[in-house]
Write an enzyme that holds these catalytic residues in place. Structure first.
Site, mmCIF file in Angstrom:
data_model
loop_
_atom_site.group_PDB
_atom_site.id
_atom_site.type_symbol
_atom_site.label_atom_id
_atom_site.label_comp_id
_atom_site.label_asym_id
_atom_site.label_seq_id
_atom_site.Cartn_x
_atom_site.Cartn_y
_atom_site.Cartn_z
ATOM 1 N N HIS A 1 0.845 -1.194 0.000
ATOM 2 C CA HIS A 1 0.000 0.000 0.000
ATOM 3 C C HIS A 1 0.879 1.242 0.000
ATOM 4 O O HIS A 1 1.937 1.256 0.618
ATOM 5 C CB HIS A 1 -0.914 0.022 1.240
ATOM 6 C CG HIS A 1 -2.066 0.953 1.083
ATOM 7 N ND1 HIS A 1 -1.976 2.284 1.374
ATOM 8 C CD2 HIS A 1 -3.320 0.745 0.614
ATOM 9 C CE1 HIS A 1 -3.135 2.858 1.112
ATOM 10 N NE2 HIS A 1 -3.966 1.948 0.643
ATOM 11 N N ASP B 1 -7.873 -5.500 0.182
ATOM 12 C CA ASP B 1 -8.393 -6.373 -0.872
ATOM 13 C C ASP B 1 -7.995 -7.833 -0.694
ATOM 14 O O ASP B 1 -8.493 -8.698 -1.408
ATOM 15 C CB ASP B 1 -7.923 -5.856 -2.239
ATOM 16 C CG ASP B 1 -8.552 -4.520 -2.570
ATOM 17 O OD1 ASP B 1 -9.742 -4.355 -2.281
ATOM 18 O OD2 ASP B 1 -7.858 -3.633 -3.089
HETATM 19 N N1 CMC Z 1 4.234 -7.592 -4.804
HETATM 20 C C1 CMC Z 1 5.569 -7.529 -4.968
HETATM 21 N N2 CMC Z 1 6.308 -6.415 -4.793
HETATM 22 C C2 CMC Z 1 5.641 -5.306 -4.455
HETATM 23 C C3 CMC Z 1 4.252 -5.268 -4.257
HETATM 24 C C4 CMC Z 1 3.545 -6.477 -4.451
HETATM 25 N N3 CMC Z 1 2.218 -6.519 -4.290
HETATM 26 N N4 CMC Z 1 3.859 -4.033 -3.926
HETATM 27 C C5 CMC Z 1 4.977 -3.284 -3.908
HETATM 28 N N5 CMC Z 1 6.056 -4.046 -4.221
HETATM 29 C C6 CMC Z 1 7.472 -3.616 -4.251
HETATM 30 C C7 CMC Z 1 7.780 -2.824 -5.513
HETATM 31 O O1 CMC Z 1 8.232 -3.673 -6.539
HETATM 32 C C8 CMC Z 1 8.856 -1.880 -5.006
HETATM 33 O O2 CMC Z 1 10.061 -2.617 -4.900
HETATM 34 P P1 CMC Z 1 11.489 -1.881 -5.159
HETATM 35 O O3 CMC Z 1 11.625 -0.883 -4.039
HETATM 36 O O4 CMC Z 1 12.481 -2.974 -5.127
HETATM 37 O O5 CMC Z 1 11.376 -1.226 -6.506
HETATM 38 C C9 CMC Z 1 8.407 -1.560 -3.579
HETATM 39 O O6 CMC Z 1 7.649 -2.699 -3.157
HETATM 40 C C10 CMC Z 1 7.547 -0.306 -3.447
HETATM 41 O O7 CMC Z 1 6.455 -0.433 -4.356
HETATM 42 P P2 CMC Z 1 5.841 0.768 -5.188
HETATM 43 O O8 CMC Z 1 5.239 0.232 -6.424
HETATM 44 O O9 CMC Z 1 6.862 1.854 -5.325
HETATM 45 O O10 CMC Z 1 4.707 1.251 -4.187
HETATM 46 P P3 CMC Z 1 3.474 2.163 -4.557
HETATM 47 O O11 CMC Z 1 3.151 2.907 -3.336
HETATM 48 O O12 CMC Z 1 3.751 2.956 -5.787
HETATM 49 O O13 CMC Z 1 2.315 1.111 -4.926
HETATM 50 C C11 CMC Z 1 0.573 -0.470 -4.680
HETATM 51 C C12 CMC Z 1 1.346 0.695 -4.034
HETATM 52 C C13 CMC Z 1 -0.660 -0.775 -3.836
HETATM 53 C C14 CMC Z 1 0.106 -0.051 -6.073
HETATM 54 C C15 CMC Z 1 1.478 -1.713 -4.764
HETATM 55 O O14 CMC Z 1 1.844 -2.127 -3.476
HETATM 56 C C16 CMC Z 1 0.811 -2.860 -5.520
HETATM 57 O O15 CMC Z 1 0.927 -2.917 -6.751
HETATM 58 N N6 CMC Z 1 0.105 -3.800 -4.811
HETATM 59 C C17 CMC Z 1 -0.651 -4.848 -5.463
HETATM 60 C C18 CMC Z 1 -1.991 -4.327 -5.957
HETATM 61 C C19 CMC Z 1 -2.965 -4.107 -4.813
HETATM 62 O O16 CMC Z 1 -3.139 -4.960 -3.942
HETATM 63 N N7 CMC Z 1 -3.651 -2.953 -4.824
HETATM 64 C C20 CMC Z 1 -4.657 -2.609 -3.807
HETATM 65 C C21 CMC Z 1 -4.186 -1.507 -2.909
HETATM 66 S S1 CMC Z 1 -5.216 -1.250 -1.455
HETATM 67 C C22 CMC Z 1 -6.787 -0.856 -2.031
HETATM 68 C C23 CMC Z 1 -6.901 0.343 -2.894
HETATM 69 O O17 CMC Z 1 -6.021 1.171 -3.079
HETATM 70 O O18 CMC Z 1 -7.967 0.482 -3.443
#
Ligand code: CMC
Length: 428
Positions: free
Chosen positions: A311, A368
């Site tokens: 998140h 989720d």
């Molecule tokens: N699986 C594997 N690695 C992950 C994941 C994941 N689900 N989420 C983040 N990471 C890693 C990402 O690769 C990055 O690694 P590095 O620092 O080595 O590059 C690090 O963690 C930080 O991730 P980010 O993409 O920079 O984080 P963000 O804040 O931009 O994205 C997120 C947040 C929710 C989009 C992401 O965690 C994600 O894609 N999660 C899976 C999709 C999901 O469950 N979404 C629902 C979110 S909660 C409900 C809502 O928002 O409606």
């Protein structure tokens, strides 16, 4: 949090010039640097893809402490609201700033009933969508269509708030159930005045002429809680879209329709559907091998991510996921159900929590991860999960949209960019 006062300023040195930027503090001691004069004074803009560090407003609605795992709507803790309130009261709270008393609750409830039907002409829209249409596409189209059926509401932003809120809350729920009926070729079931908000939805989904369905109290209670968990989450992607669209002067229905599209994405609300699909794939294709999936999610050459994990704001366990996890167990127990996907989800969560990759990045299950499993136990089909999220989020979107319009500093949303394309060139 940095130790600063409201009177303090931040100093920024750019070349020979030093600018002083005011510091602002929220009621929960959050600190921001007010950069509104930055470009005027220095010619520079800020660069912040994904708005990771950018505050777009001051807000009284929802507070999140991502480090401590706290979520409050208008000061009330999410656990208390989920335990003690009805969804429609939480909707009222978000929009009006306070919980309704008994009289207001009753008035709001009958208002919702009075606006629960959708225009007959609009109902015929459903006949023209293909059966395989994703219900989020239909829902978004229905939301924007409300503006052509009820154009009088475009006239004023502040007036008729209750009217707009009830229309959206009530009619979108009806439209969501209709889109499901249509997708399985069943006749449409109209809303009933004698049922509560959640019972009504379940009845419209599952009643058929050959099955005199009675809403299950376990499901109605769970749905109430789930909608409360979804009800608002401050400046998330879809709320920001709702506000961005509304900032141009577009009407509330058009703004909400855009928010529904934003929510649909798998990185946002669409994740609840993708969690179930991921778990099903793990069983079918990976033969239940959780380690293999964890390695795939960690592999930087693979775009796969664990759905329902991570998140932007929570760097600890998502407080909504805690409630959802317990509720999932309770619902399955009370309904006497067993679901292999729930056991797999728990195994996956344990593997995530024990793995250094996820620990070092503060990645925990989010809302989720368990909500889809509960919807599944209630008999709600997988492609309707994000629709459920959308119905729950409507009051939050409305509250955020209204607050934006009441903000004396509100302006059209219009980010800038750093241009990196070719400099001027001639044709030929
Ligand atoms: N699986 C594997 N690695 C992950 C994941 C994941 N689900 N989420 C983040 N990471 C890693 C990402 O690769 C990055 O690694 P590095 O620092 O080595 O590059 C690090 O963690 C930080 O991730 P980010 O993409 O920079 O984080 P963000 O804040 O931009 O994205 C997120 C947040 C929710 C989009 C992401 O965690 C994600 O894609 N999660 C899976 C999709 C999901 O469950 N979404 C629902 C979110 S909660 C409900 C809502 O928002 O409606």
């Amino acid at each position: 949090m940095p130790d600063v006062n409201n009177e303090d300023v931040a100093e920024l040195k750019i070349g020979e010039k030093t600018v002083k930027l005011p510091i602002i503090r929220g009621s929960e001691a959050e600190v921001g640097i007010d950069i509104r004069t930055l470009r005027k004074e220095t010619g520079c803009i800020t660069y912040d893809p994904g708005f990771v560090n950018t505050g777009c407003c001051k807000s009284d609605i929802t507070f999140i402490d991502g480090e401590e795992g706290i979520l409050r709507y208008r000061g009330y803790d999410i656990n208390d609201l989920a335990d003690k309130c009805q969804f429609i009261d939480v909707a009222y709270l978000l929009v009006h700033g306070k919980l309704p008393n008994k009289k207001k609750h009753q008035a709001f409830s009958s208002h919702l009933n009075n606006h629960s039907m959708i225009h007959e002409d609009m109902r015929h829209f459903f006949d023209n969508y293909p059966d395989h249409a994703h219900p989020m596409a239909t829902l978004s189209a229905m939301a924007v269509s409300l503006s052509s059926f009820y154009p009088e509401l475009e006239s004023s932003r502040k007036e008729n708030v209750d009217f707009k809120v009830t229309r959206l809350l009530s009619k979108m729920r009806t439209a969501a159930a209709f889109s499901y009926n249509k997708s399985i070729g069943h006749p449409i079931v109209q809303p009933r005045h004698d049922l509560t908000y959640c019972e009504n939805f379940l009845n419209m989904m599952f009643w058929t002429p050959v099955n005199d369905y009675k809403p299950d109290p376990v499901c109605a209670k769970a749905l109430n809680k789930l909608l409360i968990l979804h009800a608002d989450h401050e400046q998330n992607c879809s709320a920001s879209v709702v506000k961005m669209v509304g900032s141009s002067g577009a009407n509330l229905y058009a703004s909400i329709s855009a928010g529904i599209c934003a929510l649909w994405g798998p990185l946002h609300g669409g994740a609840n559907q993708h969690v179930i699909e991921m778990l099903e794939r793990i069983i079918k294709k990976d033969k239940g091998d959780v380690k293999k999936v964890i390695e795939r999610a960690k592999d930087k050459n693979n775009s796969f991510r664990l759905m329902g994990v991570g998140h932007r704001v929570y760097k600890s366990y998502d407080p909504r996921a805690k409630v959802a996890k317990q509720m999932c167990k309770d619902v399955l127990d009370q309904m006497g159900l067993k679901d292999p996907l729930v056991d797999l989800a728990q195994e996956l969560e344990e593997a995530v929590m024990a793995d250094d990759y996820f620990q070092s990045r503060s990645l925990y299950p989010n809302i989720d991860f368990y909500t889809g499993l509960t919807y599944r136990a209630m008999g709600i089909p997988t492609d309707m999960f994000t629709v459920m999220f959308a119905i729950g989020r409507i009051p939050g979107w409305i509250a955020q949209w209204l607050e934006m319009h009441e903000d004396p500093h509100g302006r059209i949303g219009r980010p800038r960019q750093i241009y990196t394309g070719p400099t001027q060139r001639e044709i030929g």
